[in-house]
Every structure is written in structure tokens, then in C-alpha cells.
Motif scaffolding. Structure first.
Motif, mmCIF file in Angstrom:
data_model
loop_
_atom_site.group_PDB
_atom_site.id
_atom_site.type_symbol
_atom_site.label_atom_id
_atom_site.label_comp_id
_atom_site.label_asym_id
_atom_site.label_seq_id
_atom_site.Cartn_x
_atom_site.Cartn_y
_atom_site.Cartn_z
ATOM 1 N N GLU A 150 27.625 -17.719 -46.864
ATOM 2 C CA GLU A 150 28.137 -18.094 -45.516
ATOM 3 C C GLU A 150 27.670 -17.215 -44.315
ATOM 4 O O GLU A 150 27.193 -16.204 -44.640
ATOM 5 N N PRO A 151 27.196 -18.059 -43.377
ATOM 6 C CA PRO A 151 26.371 -17.227 -42.107
ATOM 7 C C PRO A 151 27.254 -16.167 -41.522
ATOM 8 O O PRO A 151 28.403 -16.327 -41.701
ATOM 9 N N VAL A 152 26.611 -15.141 -41.125
ATOM 10 C CA VAL A 152 27.146 -14.131 -40.658
ATOM 11 C C VAL A 152 26.613 -14.041 -39.190
ATOM 12 O O VAL A 152 25.550 -13.966 -38.977
ATOM 13 N N GLY A 153 27.457 -13.798 -38.162
ATOM 14 C CA GLY A 153 27.073 -13.485 -36.736
ATOM 15 C C GLY A 153 26.403 -12.115 -36.783
ATOM 16 O O GLY A 153 26.852 -11.365 -37.360
ATOM 17 N N LEU A 154 25.139 -12.064 -35.934
ATOM 18 C CA LEU A 154 24.441 -11.006 -36.079
ATOM 19 C C LEU A 154 23.815 -10.757 -34.698
ATOM 20 O O LEU A 154 23.390 -11.713 -33.891
#
Length: 86
Positions: free
Chosen positions: A58-62
Motif C-alpha cells: 500500500e502506498p505511504v504518504g511521505l
């Protein structure tokens, strides 16, 4: 309530033959961590994905500042967080 944030050193880092890097973290703080900062000495990171409970990435905000990445994710107490850096 202020969201919890932590700067951490990865418990384990692994780089695959394909060049992808994986990091495993554990939160030992009694509260869920909402933002994790990771300092990486030699890795340039453009994206971070988290291994979800379903087994899917799952993509993670960074955000990236120099060699430090700040990831917006929940890290519950004593649950492993497995990240794939790209």
C-alpha cells in the motif's frame, strides 16, 4: 490530542538483487505512532509502500528532506511495520 511522531533507526534493512530496499520497524512506545522519520545514509527514496495485513503493498504518504524521509503511517505498539523503499 497531538499526533505522535518518532525518529527511528530501522530494525532491519534488506536490499534485494533487483535494488529494492526493505525496512522493518517496531514501535515500542505505548501510543500508536502517526508519523515515522527514518534517516538513511545512502539511499535515495522517491516512494514508500507498506505491507498491509492482506499481503498487498500500500502506498505511504511521505516527504523527503536530504537523507531523512517522513512517512505518514500508523505504527501500532509492538506490531511490525514492513516498508518497501523505491
Amino acid at each position: 490530542m497531538q499526533s505522535a511522531r518518532a525518529s527511528v533507526s530501522p530494525v532491519r534493512r534488506y536490499k534485494s538483487d533487483a535494488g529494492q530496499e526493505y525496512v522493518c520497524l517496531f514501535n515500542l512506545h505505548p501510543d500508536t505512532i502517526k508519523t515515522v522519520e527514518i534517516s538513511l545514509s545512502e539511499t535515495k527514496v522517491n516512494r514508500v509502500e507498506r505491507l498491509g495485513l492482506s499481503g498487498a503493498w500500500e502506498p505511504v504518504g511521505l516527504s523527503v528532506r536530504g537523507r531523512t524521509i517522513r512517512c505518514a503511517l500508523d505504527a501500532p505498539t509492538i506490531e511490525p511495520v514492513v516498508l518497501r523503499l523505491g
